[in-house]
Structures are given as C-alpha cells and as structure tokens.
Scaffold this active site. Structure first.
Site, short mmCIF file in Angstrom:
data_model
loop_
_atom_site.label_atom_id
_atom_site.label_comp_id
_atom_site.label_asym_id
_atom_site.label_seq_id
_atom_site.Cartn_x
_atom_site.Cartn_y
_atom_site.Cartn_z
N ASP A 13 0.82 -1.23 0.00
CA ASP A 13 0.00 0.00 0.00
C ASP A 13 0.85 1.27 0.00
O ASP A 13 0.42 2.31 0.48
CB ASP A 13 -0.96 0.04 1.21
CG ASP A 13 -1.83 -1.19 1.31
OD1 ASP A 13 -2.51 -1.51 0.33
OD2 ASP A 13 -1.83 -1.85 2.37
N LYS A 16 2.55 2.12 -5.09
CA LYS A 16 3.26 1.58 -6.26
C LYS A 16 2.51 1.86 -7.55
O LYS A 16 3.12 2.05 -8.61
CB LYS A 16 3.48 0.07 -6.09
CG LYS A 16 4.45 -0.29 -4.98
CD LYS A 16 4.71 -1.79 -4.91
CE LYS A 16 3.50 -2.58 -4.49
NZ LYS A 16 3.03 -2.24 -3.12
N GLY A 17 1.19 1.83 -7.50
CA GLY A 17 0.40 2.01 -8.71
C GLY A 17 0.71 3.31 -9.41
O GLY A 17 0.95 3.35 -10.63
N ASN A 38 -5.48 -9.88 -4.48
CA ASN A 38 -5.45 -9.32 -3.13
C ASN A 38 -4.70 -8.01 -3.10
O ASN A 38 -4.74 -7.29 -2.10
CB ASN A 38 -4.81 -10.32 -2.16
CG ASN A 38 -3.41 -10.76 -2.59
OD1 ASN A 38 -3.05 -10.68 -3.76
ND2 ASN A 38 -2.62 -11.26 -1.65
N ALA A 39 -3.98 -7.70 -4.16
CA ALA A 39 -3.26 -6.43 -4.26
C ALA A 39 -4.14 -5.42 -4.96
O ALA A 39 -4.91 -5.76 -5.84
CB ALA A 39 -1.96 -6.63 -5.03
N GLY A 40 -4.00 -4.16 -4.59
CA GLY A 40 -4.79 -3.12 -5.25
C GLY A 40 -3.96 -1.89 -5.51
O GLY A 40 -3.20 -1.44 -4.64
N HIS A 41 -4.05 -1.37 -6.73
CA HIS A 41 -3.35 -0.14 -7.08
C HIS A 41 -4.37 0.89 -7.54
O HIS A 41 -5.23 0.60 -8.37
CB HIS A 41 -2.34 -0.40 -8.20
CG HIS A 41 -1.19 -1.25 -7.76
ND1 HIS A 41 -0.37 -1.92 -8.64
CD2 HIS A 41 -0.71 -1.54 -6.53
CE1 HIS A 41 0.56 -2.58 -7.97
NE2 HIS A 41 0.37 -2.36 -6.69
N ARG A 149 1.69 -29.16 -6.92
CA ARG A 149 1.61 -29.71 -8.28
C ARG A 149 0.22 -30.21 -8.66
O ARG A 149 0.07 -31.16 -9.41
CB ARG A 149 2.66 -30.81 -8.48
CG ARG A 149 4.09 -30.31 -8.37
CD ARG A 149 5.07 -31.42 -8.15
NE ARG A 149 4.86 -32.06 -6.84
CZ ARG A 149 5.66 -32.99 -6.34
NH1 ARG A 149 6.70 -33.42 -7.02
NH2 ARG A 149 5.42 -33.52 -5.16
N GLN A 229 2.08 -6.00 -3.02
CA GLN A 229 2.37 -6.05 -1.59
C GLN A 229 3.71 -5.36 -1.28
O GLN A 229 4.06 -4.42 -1.96
CB GLN A 229 2.34 -7.49 -1.06
CG GLN A 229 0.97 -8.11 -1.00
CD GLN A 229 0.60 -8.87 -2.26
OE1 GLN A 229 1.44 -9.44 -2.94
NE2 GLN A 229 -0.68 -8.90 -2.58
N ARG A 308 -10.56 -2.01 4.06
CA ARG A 308 -10.22 -2.03 5.48
C ARG A 308 -9.35 -0.82 5.83
O ARG A 308 -8.45 -0.45 5.07
CB ARG A 308 -9.45 -3.31 5.84
CG ARG A 308 -10.25 -4.57 5.77
CD ARG A 308 -9.39 -5.78 6.17
NE ARG A 308 -8.34 -6.07 5.20
CZ ARG A 308 -7.49 -7.08 5.33
NH1 ARG A 308 -7.56 -7.87 6.39
NH2 ARG A 308 -6.56 -7.29 4.41
N THR A 419 4.11 13.84 -4.37
CA THR A 419 3.51 14.83 -3.48
C THR A 419 1.99 14.91 -3.57
O THR A 419 1.38 15.77 -2.96
CB THR A 419 4.12 16.23 -3.74
OG1 THR A 419 3.93 16.56 -5.13
CG2 THR A 419 5.60 16.23 -3.42
#
Length: 435
Positions: A13, A16-17, A38-41, A149, A229, A308, A419
């Site tokens: 968080d 990065k996006g 599970n990742a969000g940008h 596998r 992440q 969250r 910024t």
C-alpha cells in the site's frame, strides 16, 4: 538503458500504482510478476480514478504492452470483470495490449471458500489472535496448489481431457479438506463446465510470455516489472506468518516472468513518508492515538481491495533499511509526504529495544517481532504545504531535511518523490531507466 523493478519497501500500500503508471511513460512493457487480486493499485489520472487488482498499472497507457507473468495467481472471473470495468472507463484492452502467461495458475472459487473457512476457524480457536488477516480471496490456497503440483493453469483450459483429469485430482484434496471444515463438497462436473465456458474468453490472451519477453529484451525494449504487496509481506523475509503467499522482493521479478536474473536492472523501492499496515501482525511504530488516526484520515488510508482501514505509524527506518538490503534496492520513491504537512513534530524509528538489547534489524521470530519496541528520533515538522510540489525548490526547508535524514537512515537515496496521487505531481531526482 536499464529495465526497472518496482517493489514495496514496507507492508504494501505504498503507492506503487502511481509510480508504475508514471514510469510506464518511459517503458515499453509492464510486467506484473507475483501476487493475485489481493493487491490493489489506485491511479489518479487527470482527475479520473482507476482501481486495479490484477492488471498491470501500465494498462491505462495507450500503446503499452501489459503482461501478467507466471508468478501471478489469476482469478479469471475477477480479471475479466476488471477488464470490463476499465473498458467502461474508456481504457482500450485487447489481445494486442494484454498477454497472460500460459503457465500461470488459476484461482478457483474453492480457493476463496477455503481461505475464508480457515480464517473463521483461526478466529474461533484463538479468539482472533491467530488470524493472519488475509483478504479471503483464495491467494494462499492457490499458491499451495501450485507448489503441491495440482494447480489448474491457464494452458489447461486448452486441453479438455487433461483439464478433466486435473479437476479430479484437485478435488481429491479439496473435498477432503472441505469435509473437515464442514463445507459442502465441490461438484466436479459443475466446476469443469465453468472452466470450459471460461476457456474461449481467457485463452486468446494466453501465450508463453517468457518467449515474448526474451524477444523484446533482445530488441532493446524497456521492461518495467511491477510487484504487489511489500517486502515485509514476503513469504520468506517478511513478518512470518503474517505475510502473503509469494515472494515480493525484486528477486522474484525474474522468476515470476520467465527471465534471467540479469534482466531485472534497477530496483526501485516504494515507501511512504510514514508507515501503514493492513491486517494482523507486528507493527513496532503503530500509533493507536489521535496522531495515528489523523495520519489515516489525511492519507485516506483504506485498502484499495478490501476497504479495510490501514493501521498507521511513524516512519520505520529499520524496516526500510532491511528492505533495501534484502531486495537490492538502488533508489527509493517516497510517497505521501504531503500527509505530514502541518505536524509540529515528526518521529522516525532508528532502532528497536528487545530484552534490554538494542537491535538495528527486525528479528525473524514471531515473539521477538511482537516484543520489539521502537527507538525514536524527533524532527521539527513544517507548516507549509508540500502537496503538488514538482521540484525540491518548492518544498519547505524542514521537509527537505526530513527526506535527507530518511536517506541517511535507510542507506539509500530517494530517486522519486510523490507529493499527491496525481500522475504529474512527482519530483524526479534520478531516472531509474538510466542506470
């Protein structure tokens, strides 16, 4: 010119996006190499907000090739829904702009069901203390099936006979688990029908992306690797067991895309000017007071995927320095400096105390991580606004001092400074593509 890998230097968080989107103007290809939805940008471009989970952030840039690598676990239904959402926002996405590794594992509905059942069981048996804090979207169980596998992969959708056999093998394991958790068993025929219906929608995007990337590299194209992440959620090097299920550091960029380790190039670590964390686990600099709540409110600290509220605290230079060393980070992109505007005093964690000893790293043991107490250094804040600044000359003197002190403590220079969420509000100190 160098390729660039963008990784989180905290607990995810970090913004990065926006940084990947900004850098993608200089890149030809953007590759997502690990994690799942599970990742969000969140990207803010000309006042318009785009929320991404699986798609690489470069997808909003016309003329850029986006690739989902083999290190990603793909929920195909979530991916297709995300594509349609972005198309509805005017983003052009087709098989010429998006490619998916044919050997990427799929997240199936049964993975999310197992994920949620486990968290509920942990909560009941440990009064909530044993919860990992997963998003409940099946990422962990999907990675488990990969290493065991028995995963269904994108390429399996093209071979009905193999697919049927693999579904049968998968359910031998999962239905036994489901009986233990008191969940109804999966109907294999129904799951097979779902996957067969999915095939014509997903397969047009699939290919051996490692081969395409090798050709692009040979042709001198700039490749931008996008992680999800953060370093402290790495399954090996993070705050285990309160971590994600994949390797989040830059070394995974090569493995998760099918390229050699010499292809990664410049490693850019993203970190906030303070610290946040979503979910359970140790957080030495967490602020459980009005200061922490104020940072969260000003920074709009809510998870892109889950919604969250994020836990907030002072900048932890120990953790970021650890991330720099673990990930081979050559430069930092510092984000959300403007959130600290108006604060009289700022604190920076420079070490920990544990059992009467001074530590300059976070130990691996779960108990030790929980017991580590921060040692702070105080600095005078600034009252002027830094929001929207596009050069160091526009920053207040105390803000510049703060940035310089962070560089000293984490032993890594700042290459970019953000910024505001807006794409153009970025100060470039060093171009990562010019290694």
């Amino acid at each position: 010119m160098s390729n660039v890998a963008v990784v989180g230097a905290q607990w995810g968080d970090e913004g990065k996006g926006k940084i990947v989107d900004w850098l993608s103007e200089r890149a030809d290809v953007v590759v997502r190499f690990q994690g799942g939805h599970n990742a969000g940008h969140t990207l803010v471009i000309d006042g318009k907000t785009y929320k991404l989970s699986l798609l690489p952030s470069g997808v909003v840039r016309p003329g850029k090739l986006s690739i989902i690598g083999n290190g990603v676990v793909v929920d195909p239904w979530a991916l297709l829904a995300e594509i349609e959402t972005l198309r509805g926002q005017g983003v052009t996405i087709g098989t010429d702009t998006l490619r998916i590794a044919e050997n990427a594992p799929l997240i199936l509905p049964l993975h999310g069901e197992l994920d949620r059942a486990r968290e509920q069981a942990r909560e009941k048996s440990n009064q909530g203390t044993g919860k990992i804090g997963t998003t409940g979207r099946g990422i962990g169980p999907a990675y488990e099936d990969k290493v065991a596998r028995r995963a269904i992969r994108v390429c399996d959708l093209a071979d009905p006979d193999t697919l049927e056999a693999k579904v049968h093998e998968l359910l031998l394991h999962h239905n036994a688990l489901r009986r233990g958790f008191g969940i109804a068993e999966v109907d294999g025929e129904a799951l097979l029908a779902q996957l067969k219906a999915l095939a014509p929608k997903l397969l047009p995007f699939a290919e051996p992306v490692w081969l395409r990337l090798a050709e692009l590299r040979r042709a001198g194209r700039r490749i931008l690797f996008e992680g999800a992440q953060g370093t402290m959620l790495d399954v090996d090097h993070g705050t285990y067991p309160f971590v994600t299920s994949s390797n989040t550091i830059a070394g995974a960029a090569a493995l998760g895309s099918g390229m050699g380790p010499d292809s990664v190039g410049f490693v850019l670590g993203i970190c906030k000017a303070y610290t946040t964390r979503v979910g359970s686990g140790p957080f030495p600099t967490e602020l459980l007071d009005e200061v922490g709540r104020g940072i969260g409110e000003r920074g709009r600290e809510f998870g892109t995927v889950t919604g969250r509220p994020r836990r907030c605290g002072w900048f932890d230079a120990v953790l970021v320095r650890q991330a720099v060393k673990l990930g081979g980070i050559k430069g930092l992109a510092l984000t959300k400096l403007d959130v600290l505007d108006g604060m009289e005093t700022l604190k920076i964690c420079t070490a920990y105390t544990l059992g009467g000893q001074l530590l300059h790293h976070l130990p691996a043991g779960m108990g030790a991580q929980a017991a580590a107490k921060p040692v702070y250094e105080e600095m005078e804040g600034w009252q002027e606004s830094t929001r929207g600044a596009r050069s160091f000359a526009e920053l207040p003197a105390n803000a510049v001092k703060y940035v310089k002190r962070l560089e000293e403590l984490v032993e890594c220079p700042v290459a970019l400074l953000s910024t505001s969420p807006d794409r153009e509000d970025t100060i470039l100190v060093r171009d990562p593509f010019v290694d």
